[in-house]
Design a protein around this motif. Sequence first.
Motif, PDB file in Angstrom:
ATOM      1  N   CYS A  53       0.835  -1.200   0.000  1.00  0.00           N
ATOM      2  CA  CYS A  53       0.000   0.000   0.000  1.00  0.00           C
ATOM      3  C   CYS A  53       0.877   1.261   0.000  1.00  0.00           C
ATOM      4  N   GLY A  54       0.504   2.233  -0.792  1.00  0.00           N
ATOM      5  CA  GLY A  54       1.278   3.483  -0.887  1.00  0.00           C
ATOM      6  C   GLY A  54       0.869   4.504   0.173  1.00  0.00           C
ATOM      7  N   GLY A  55       1.470   5.667   0.075  1.00  0.00           N
ATOM      8  CA  GLY A  55       1.232   6.710   1.076  1.00  0.00           C
ATOM      9  C   GLY A  55       0.143   7.692   0.675  1.00  0.00           C
ATOM     10  N   GLY A  78      14.549   6.370  -0.029  1.00  0.00           N
ATOM     11  CA  GLY A  78      15.212   6.369  -1.335  1.00  0.00           C
ATOM     12  C   GLY A  78      14.466   5.653  -2.428  1.00  0.00           C
ATOM     13  N   GLN A  79      13.241   5.227  -2.146  1.00  0.00           N
ATOM     14  CA  GLN A  79      12.476   4.500  -3.169  1.00  0.00           C
ATOM     15  C   GLN A  79      10.988   4.724  -2.943  1.00  0.00           C
ATOM     16  N   SER A  80      10.193   4.115  -3.798  1.00  0.00           N
ATOM     17  CA  SER A  80       8.742   4.234  -3.674  1.00  0.00           C
ATOM     18  C   SER A  80       8.153   2.878  -3.287  1.00  0.00           C
ATOM     19  N   THR A  81       6.851   2.858  -3.048  1.00  0.00           N
ATOM     20  CA  THR A  81       6.224   1.570  -2.755  1.00  0.00           C
ATOM     21  C   THR A  81       6.145   0.703  -4.019  1.00  0.00           C
TER      22      THR A  81
HETATM   23  P1  UTP Z   1       4.553   6.162  -2.585  1.00  0.00           P
HETATM   24  O1  UTP Z   1       4.884   7.435  -3.300  1.00  0.00           O
HETATM   25  O2  UTP Z   1       5.090   4.933  -3.139  1.00  0.00           O
HETATM   26  O3  UTP Z   1       3.017   6.048  -2.339  1.00  0.00           O
HETATM   27  O4  UTP Z   1       5.057   6.265  -1.078  1.00  0.00           O
HETATM   28  P2  UTP Z   1       1.813   6.464  -3.284  1.00  0.00           P
HETATM   29  O5  UTP Z   1       1.732   7.935  -3.269  1.00  0.00           O
HETATM   30  O6  UTP Z   1       0.621   5.800  -2.786  1.00  0.00           O
HETATM   31  O7  UTP Z   1       2.204   5.910  -4.655  1.00  0.00           O
HETATM   32  P3  UTP Z   1       1.575   6.311  -6.062  1.00  0.00           P
HETATM   33  O8  UTP Z   1       2.169   7.665  -6.383  1.00  0.00           O
HETATM   34  O9  UTP Z   1       0.100   6.326  -5.887  1.00  0.00           O
HETATM   35  O10 UTP Z   1       2.083   5.215  -6.950  1.00  0.00           O
HETATM   36  C1  UTP Z   1       4.967   7.459  -0.342  1.00  0.00           C
HETATM   37  C2  UTP Z   1       6.350   7.994  -0.036  1.00  0.00           C
HETATM   38  O11 UTP Z   1       6.980   7.186   0.967  1.00  0.00           O
HETATM   39  C3  UTP Z   1       8.375   7.132   0.786  1.00  0.00           C
HETATM   40  C4  UTP Z   1       8.668   7.999  -0.433  1.00  0.00           C
HETATM   41  O12 UTP Z   1       8.942   9.324  -0.019  1.00  0.00           O
HETATM   42  C5  UTP Z   1       7.336   7.943  -1.189  1.00  0.00           C
HETATM   43  O13 UTP Z   1       7.182   8.996  -2.103  1.00  0.00           O
HETATM   44  N1  UTP Z   1       8.834   5.714   0.641  1.00  0.00           N
HETATM   45  C6  UTP Z   1       7.963   4.726   0.277  1.00  0.00           C
HETATM   46  C7  UTP Z   1      10.162   5.403   0.900  1.00  0.00           C
HETATM   47  O14 UTP Z   1      10.985   6.273   1.191  1.00  0.00           O
HETATM   48  N2  UTP Z   1      10.566   4.086   0.854  1.00  0.00           N
HETATM   49  C8  UTP Z   1       9.735   3.075   0.525  1.00  0.00           C
HETATM   50  O15 UTP Z   1      10.157   1.896   0.512  1.00  0.00           O
HETATM   51  C9  UTP Z   1       8.402   3.421   0.193  1.00  0.00           C
END
Ligand code: UTP
Length: 237
Positions: free
Chosen positions: A47-49, A122-125
């Motif tokens: 799940c994302g943020g 340093g990465q995204s979900t």
């Molecule tokens: P995401 O940007 O992946 O969530 O994570 P989201 O907004 O739900 O994704 P999309 O845009 O809909 O696809 C939120 C933030 O959490 C941090 C990053 O700053 C990311 O932008 N994060 C997430 C990390 O630093 N490391 C991780 O492993 C995951």
Amino acid sequence: MKNKNNVIKIGGSLLFTEKRTIDSEKIIAFSKIFKSSENPGTHIIICGGGLIAREYIDAVRSFEGSEALCDIFGIEISRINSKLIIASLKNLAYPQVPKSIEELSTAMLFNKIIVMGGLQPGQSTTSVALEVAEFTGAKELVILTDVPGIYDKDPKKFDDAILLRHLTFDQLQELILKNSDNKQAAAGEYRIFDAVSLQVLKRSNIKVIILSGKDLNEFKKYWNGEKDILGTIISND
Ligand code: UTP
């Protein structure tokens, strides 16, 4: 759906309404798909943020906090969002949010649906989802986002943006380079594919399917094994 382990990423923004309140109905509808599912294997939801993470990140940035600290806030919010999905899945879900790949491997012993958020700065979900797909040997990863797939340019800014139905790994890389700007790797700004995601994808040869998760219709079709789905497939086939 034939692969044993199913890895699904849900963008955090999909859990909230346009008024920025929690979309409980949406979360219930999402959980229902898993509750009635007979698909084999372990289901792992990343799940994302979403926009709440971005609000925290903006606040920390205004205090001149480091990008790593901003990321940590994003990770925490993605874990809180994961807990919401766990709460709606009730005892079908593993009760804790794994915080590392090691914790994930322990959780997998319990035969429950696993829900997790970010791992490290340093990465995204999306990177997490690819790392999990790689680790668990899943052949496919489905990413639910707030647009129907990957476009040649930002569909939220350009009316004439074209949905790309199929991309090879190299075409995806080219597109990311073409559309990249300085904000690409800032906390909260990692786009559908960030650099880490691309590297994991290329080395592990995972097929990625990107669909709109706005109304869950396309996801239901995917989950039921239907072939005619609107979205983008990223693969080297
Ligand atoms: P995401 O940007 O992946 O969530 O994570 P989201 O907004 O739900 O994704 P999309 O845009 O809909 O696809 C939120 C933030 O959490 C941090 C990053 O700053 C990311 O932008 N994060 C997430 C990390 O630093 N490391 C991780 O492993 C995951």
